[in-house]
Design a protein around this motif. Structure first.
Motif, PDB file in Angstrom:
ATOM      1  N   GLU A 159       0.830  -1.196   0.000  1.00  0.00           N
ATOM      2  CA  GLU A 159       0.000   0.000   0.000  1.00  0.00           C
ATOM      3  C   GLU A 159       0.872   1.256   0.000  1.00  0.00           C
ATOM      4  N   GLN A 160       0.278   2.371  -0.376  1.00  0.00           N
ATOM      5  CA  GLN A 160       1.035   3.621  -0.424  1.00  0.00           C
ATOM      6  C   GLN A 160       1.455   4.039   0.983  1.00  0.00           C
ATOM      7  N   VAL A 161       2.713   4.449   1.104  1.00  0.00           N
ATOM      8  CA  VAL A 161       3.268   4.821   2.401  1.00  0.00           C
ATOM      9  C   VAL A 161       2.647   6.123   2.889  1.00  0.00           C
ATOM     10  N   SER A 162       2.241   6.135   4.151  1.00  0.00           N
ATOM     11  CA  SER A 162       1.755   7.359   4.792  1.00  0.00           C
ATOM     12  C   SER A 162       2.086   7.263   6.274  1.00  0.00           C
ATOM     13  N   GLY A 163       2.374   8.390   6.885  1.00  0.00           N
ATOM     14  CA  GLY A 163       2.734   8.383   8.289  1.00  0.00           C
ATOM     15  C   GLY A 163       4.164   7.908   8.484  1.00  0.00           C
ATOM     16  N   PRO A 164       4.522   7.508   9.713  1.00  0.00           N
ATOM     17  CA  PRO A 164       5.894   7.072   9.998  1.00  0.00           C
ATOM     18  C   PRO A 164       6.283   5.874   9.127  1.00  0.00           C
ATOM     19  N   SER A 165       7.527   5.894   8.642  1.00  0.00           N
ATOM     20  CA  SER A 165       7.974   4.814   7.765  1.00  0.00           C
ATOM     21  C   SER A 165       9.489   4.683   7.829  1.00  0.00           C
ATOM     22  N   TYR A 166       9.996   3.640   7.202  1.00  0.00           N
ATOM     23  CA  TYR A 166      11.424   3.364   7.121  1.00  0.00           C
ATOM     24  C   TYR A 166      11.767   3.189   5.643  1.00  0.00           C
ATOM     25  N   SER A 167      12.927   3.727   5.248  1.00  0.00           N
ATOM     26  CA  SER A 167      13.234   3.686   3.813  1.00  0.00           C
ATOM     27  C   SER A 167      14.730   3.486   3.576  1.00  0.00           C
ATOM     28  N   CYS A 168      15.012   2.920   2.421  1.00  0.00           N
ATOM     29  CA  CYS A 168      16.370   2.850   1.867  1.00  0.00           C
ATOM     30  C   CYS A 168      16.282   3.587   0.541  1.00  0.00           C
ATOM     31  N   THR A 169      16.692   4.836   0.532  1.00  0.00           N
ATOM     32  CA  THR A 169      16.522   5.667  -0.665  1.00  0.00           C
ATOM     33  C   THR A 169      17.356   5.152  -1.824  1.00  0.00           C
ATOM     34  N   GLU A 170      18.462   4.500  -1.508  1.00  0.00           N
ATOM     35  CA  GLU A 170      19.323   3.965  -2.572  1.00  0.00           C
ATOM     36  C   GLU A 170      18.583   2.907  -3.384  1.00  0.00           C
ATOM     37  N   CYS A 171      17.795   2.074  -2.703  1.00  0.00           N
ATOM     38  CA  CYS A 171      17.080   0.971  -3.372  1.00  0.00           C
ATOM     39  C   CYS A 171      15.611   1.287  -3.603  1.00  0.00           C
ATOM     40  N   GLU A 172      15.139   2.469  -3.175  1.00  0.00           N
ATOM     41  CA  GLU A 172      13.727   2.823  -3.238  1.00  0.00           C
ATOM     42  C   GLU A 172      12.889   1.760  -2.521  1.00  0.00           C
ATOM     43  N   PHE A 173      13.360   1.394  -1.333  1.00  0.00           N
ATOM     44  CA  PHE A 173      12.709   0.386  -0.516  1.00  0.00           C
ATOM     45  C   PHE A 173      12.047   1.091   0.660  1.00  0.00           C
ATOM     46  N   TYR A 174      10.756   0.796   0.902  1.00  0.00           N
ATOM     47  CA  TYR A 174      10.016   1.483   1.951  1.00  0.00           C
ATOM     48  C   TYR A 174       9.221   0.467   2.768  1.00  0.00           C
ATOM     49  N   LEU A 175       9.138   0.722   4.082  1.00  0.00           N
ATOM     50  CA  LEU A 175       8.284  -0.050   4.963  1.00  0.00           C
ATOM     51  C   LEU A 175       7.543   0.905   5.882  1.00  0.00           C
ATOM     52  N   ASP A 176       6.214   0.759   5.955  1.00  0.00           N
ATOM     53  CA  ASP A 176       5.516   1.582   6.941  1.00  0.00           C
ATOM     54  C   ASP A 176       5.780   0.988   8.330  1.00  0.00           C
ATOM     55  N   LYS A 177       5.439   1.741   9.358  1.00  0.00           N
ATOM     56  CA  LYS A 177       5.807   1.386  10.731  1.00  0.00           C
ATOM     57  C   LYS A 177       5.217   0.044  11.155  1.00  0.00           C
ATOM     58  N   LYS A 178       3.961  -0.228  10.731  1.00  0.00           N
ATOM     59  CA  LYS A 178       3.316  -1.473  11.138  1.00  0.00           C
ATOM     60  C   LYS A 178       4.006  -2.681  10.521  1.00  0.00           C
ATOM     61  N   CYS A 179       4.410  -2.583   9.274  1.00  0.00           N
ATOM     62  CA  CYS A 179       5.086  -3.709   8.622  1.00  0.00           C
ATOM     63  C   CYS A 179       6.502  -3.888   9.160  1.00  0.00           C
ATOM     64  N   PHE A 180       7.175  -2.766   9.493  1.00  0.00           N
ATOM     65  CA  PHE A 180       8.528  -2.843  10.043  1.00  0.00           C
ATOM     66  C   PHE A 180       8.528  -3.554  11.395  1.00  0.00           C
ATOM     67  N   GLU A 181       7.506  -3.277  12.191  1.00  0.00           N
ATOM     68  CA  GLU A 181       7.465  -3.818  13.543  1.00  0.00           C
ATOM     69  C   GLU A 181       6.695  -5.137  13.636  1.00  0.00           C
ATOM     70  N   ALA A 182       6.235  -5.674  12.494  1.00  0.00           N
ATOM     71  CA  ALA A 182       5.463  -6.921  12.510  1.00  0.00           C
ATOM     72  C   ALA A 182       6.287  -8.048  13.130  1.00  0.00           C
ATOM     73  N   SER A 183       5.663  -8.816  13.982  1.00  0.00           N
ATOM     74  CA  SER A 183       6.349  -9.907  14.678  1.00  0.00           C
ATOM     75  C   SER A 183       6.738 -10.998  13.692  1.00  0.00           C
ATOM     76  N   PRO A 184       7.915 -11.613  13.862  1.00  0.00           N
ATOM     77  CA  PRO A 184       8.340 -12.666  12.932  1.00  0.00           C
ATOM     78  C   PRO A 184       7.521 -13.947  13.077  1.00  0.00           C
TER      79      PRO A 184
END
Length: 770
Positions: free
Chosen positions: A67-92
């Motif tokens: 989904e389109q990123v909105s709100g707090p997120s994590y990114s790697c601008t070099e690779c154009e890689f993005y994770l929103d906060k909920k997906c970043f913190e999702a339990s393994p």
């Protein structure tokens, strides 16, 4: 210093500088405790945290949920890689109440070929992060977390959710909502009040309050637990399998009920049976449903044992109104139990029906969904249309072209008005269901328009309007072919391998002949008798086995199907339609899929046949396609197919090949010059259509082999079986090479032929030898 392992790499950091969120995610800090590096298992580079997405990343999609990123997120601008906060913190790893057997593990992508799966909750495609179980259960990250919240009855505790985010509605919505199902029970969303969360999750309001466990009368030994149907078990009441959404299941007993079926009453009063209530029962044997008039073995149903009256579960509550493509108006349910004749199919109905009052039509429920047009009906080659009023077309014949019984013009049927073609509705539908239709657009692309296998070199006029090509260039031969009507000697066609008795094309430079009809065969054509309905391709094969008649051919025309592996149809079979004429009977023969009787050609019992019912004359397929003229080693002249024995003396009714008695009423082959007669089976075998003198390249011999039949005494021995080569053989004609083998010893289709012969002679007093 401590060592931490992450994605098969080891990192050494002071323990106070490492914040471990979970085994897959950690944050590296500096000596002052400020956040610096954010690592996630799904990406090889550190990620930068952003409180709010900026304009530059406005159109960025989260690599976890898509989904389109909105709100707090994590990114790697070099690779154009993005994770929103909920997906970043999702339990393994998640223990989900709706999947109590195993835990769900978080993966960067589905572990399947193509790297995609279907979410068991929302029924949409998963291509990014997925919670996966070895049971082949897959969930989007947000679907897993949302459904877990529902299971734990914590809908009000969802982060950032207020009551205004939960839209409760009972009104009809958009076209999209009309096709949407409840994510829990998988029933139409608009059937009852529903909740829309963030316009992404849709649930009936009542499904939010479902109990985790229920006790049911049909499975009293254990409670049924609400869970995902990871085992793909069918419901024991409605007998259908719901792969998505939730069901009530006893996993040890593999007993499953749909949510709607759990709520189904076990006792009902029904307008079709007003005398007594109907009781829900499982596994009723051979119950005839009084609504659909179908019998299903071991089917659950509502049943009155006193009256032996039953209704299938699915038939108890038919829709009050149905709109189908077959008619311009919707049809309305008519509960009254009165016998009627369906205006769509012309067959009887005895229970519920649907009516169109403005048009005075009454139909079965199943007939409302009939196709208004069957595009390119295989038996006919054109489209056929359904009509309730046959009289508006000028159809001359009133007989169905499939069952050949009369079609009642007062009721519906399918017809092609341009061709005087008509079939009963049920005959047309049942016949059409047998085929696998491939709509590859070849007709729309014009691939079947410029489809001739030859170019015209010269042509001549016959009369005022007819023009005939007198010289052509056919794709099967390097030289031009000349038209002729002068049939001399015993020549056979190089297209179909049958003797030439009518007009033909020939090569003036070499011994090559084609029937006029074989020369006109197109490069691509449909075969009404082949299950895959897409154009077959004209081929010139070195050796082929016709999968319809079971005979082997070489160096001749055939048609191949790209869907079937090694499937070829010979020319005599491709020319056979569902109506046929033969010299053995004066009337046209029609194909019947079911026919009881004996074949007039060979006397065998029939299950299907080409028949003239008026004369009680019928032929099996192999007798129908017997060649009128054929060469056999038993006689120097060609043998003619003979339909009537004109010699009344029984001492002459013997086969000159097997020396056994012939039935004088059966067809046989005869040479009038030599007065030789033989059973058709003794003359025709699997290799009767193989051309002698043609070559074949074998795997186990360095030289080309030539097809031959040795007719003299003491022929050479086969190099494989060491028996004399008295039958069809393949011989090397190279100087100094005396290699010869029976063709059956190297035939690539030998196993297929033996299997076909065993099937053909099943139940007969005959043996099949290799």
């Amino acid at each position: 210093m401590e060592q931490y392992k992450y994605l098969n790499h080891s990192f050494k950091f002071p323990q106070k500088h490492l914040l471990l969120l979970n085994p897959h995610t950690y944050i590296e800090t500096n000596s002052k405790g400020e956040m610096e590096l954010h690592h996630h298992f799904s990406h090889q580079h550190p990620l930068e945290f952003m409180e709010e997405h900026n304009i530059k990343s406005e159109k960025a999609n989260c690599s976890g949920c898509g989904e389109q990123v909105s709100g707090p997120s994590y990114s790697c601008t070099e690779c154009e890689f993005y994770l929103d906060k909920k997906c970043f913190e999702a339990s393994p790893e998640v223990n989900h109440p709706f999947h109590p057997k195993h835990s769900l593990k978080l993966l960067a992508s589905p572990p399947y070929i193509g790297s995609w799966a279907i979410c068991a909750f929302c029924d949409r495609r998963c291509e990014n992060f997925v919670y996966h179980c070895s049971c082949k259960l897959d969930l989007h990250v947000k679907c897993a977390l949302f459904s877990k919240t529902i299971a734990e009855n914590k809908i009000g505790e969802l982060e950032g959710v207020s009551q205004k985010d939960l839209l409760v509605s009972s009104e009809n919505g958009s076209e999209e909502l009309e096709e949407t199902e409840c994510f829990a029970c998988r029933k139409p969303l608009l059937d009852s009040p529903f909740i829309s969360f963030d316009s992404r999750f849709y649930l009936h309001k009542k499904c939010l309050d479902l109990p985790i466990e229920v006790n049911h009368i049909f499975h009293s030994q254990h409670p049924l637990v609400l869970q995902f149907n990871s085992q793909r078990l069918p419901c024991q009441i409605c007998q259908t399998t719901q792969p998505r959404g939730l069901v009530y299941c006893c996993s040890p007993c593999e007993f499953t009920l749909h949510i709607a079926c759990v709520e189904r009453p076990t006792r009902i009063n029904h307008p079709c049976h007003r005398d007594h209530p109907l009781i829900l029962q499982l596994n009723l044997k051979s119950l005839l449903c009084q609504i659909c008039r179908e019998t299903q073995a071991l089917s659950p149903a509502y049943y009155c044992s006193a009256c032996k009256f039953g209704l299938h579960v699915k038939c108890v509550s038919p829709k009050p109104s149905i709109k189908g493509e077959i008619h311009e108006h919707p049809f309305t349910l008519f509960w009254r139990q009165v016998p009627f004749i369906c205006d769509a199919c012309g067959t009887r109905g005895e229970c519920t029906s649907y009516i169109c009052s403005p048009c005075g039509l009454i139909v079965h429920e199943s007939c409302i969904s009939l196709q208004p047009i069957i595009k390119r009906f295989p038996r006919h080659g054109h489209s056929i249309s359904h009509t309730f009023i046959l009289g508006k077309y000028e159809i001359k014949s009133g007989k169905c072209k499939i069952c050949h019984e009369e079609v009642n013009s007062k009721h519906g049927c399918y017809c092609c008005s341009d061709c005087n073609y008509i079939v009963h509705t049920n005959c047309g539908i049942e016949d059409y269901r047998w085929y696998k239709i491939f709509d590859d657009g070849s007709e729309e692309k014009g691939e079947l328009l410029n489809n001739s296998a030859f170019d015209v070199i010269k042509e001549a006029k016959l009369g005022e309007n007819d023009v005939i090509p007198t010289e052509i260039k056919h794709l099967s031969h390097p030289h031009n072919l000349i038209f002729s009507k002068d049939v001399k000697d015993d020549k056979y066609c190089d297209g179909c391998v049958l003797f030439i008795s009518t007009s033909f094309y020939h090569c003036a430079q070499c011994d090559f002949f084609l029937h006029k009809s074989c020369a006109k065969l197109p490069k691509k054509m449909y075969d009404w008798d082949h299950i895959h309905q897409r154009p077959l391709t004209l081929d010139l094969q070195a050796v082929l086995l016709c999968r319809l008649c079971g005979f082997e051919f070489n160096n001749c025309f055939s048609y191949s199907c790209i869907v079937c592996k090694d499937h070829h149809t010979c020319v005599p079979c491709i020319k056979t339609s569902d109506t046929f004429t033969c010299q053995g009977h004066e009337h046209r023969l029609f194909f019947y899929e079911k026919y009881e009787g004996q074949c007039n050609g060979c006397g065998e019992n029939l299950e299907n046949a080409y028949a003239c019912k008026e004369c009680k004359f019928a032929l099996e397929y192999n007798c129908l396609t017997l060649p009128d003229k054929i060469q056999h080693k038993c006689d120097e002249h060609p043998l003619m197919l003979t339909y009537v024995e004109d010699n009344i003396y029984s001492k002459y009714h013997y086969c000159d090949i097997c020396e056994r008695r012939r039935n004088a009423s059966r067809w046989f082959y005869r040479c009038a010059i030599c007065d030789n007669s033989a059973h058709t089976d003794c003359v025709i075998d699997a290799y009767s259509y193989m051309k002698l003198g043609k070559t074949y390249t074998a795997k186990d011999h360095p030289h080309p082999l030539t097809f031959t039949r040795k007719i003299y005494d003491y022929p050479p021995e086969c190099h494989i079986c060491e028996e004399h080569c008295e039958d069809l053989s393949a011989e090397c004609l190279e100087n100094g090479c005396n290699y010869i083998v029976h063709w059956k010893c190297i035939d690539p289709y030998r196993k297929d032929i033996l299997q076909w012969l065993r099937w053909r002679h099943m139940g007969e007093d005959k043996e099949v030898h290799d």
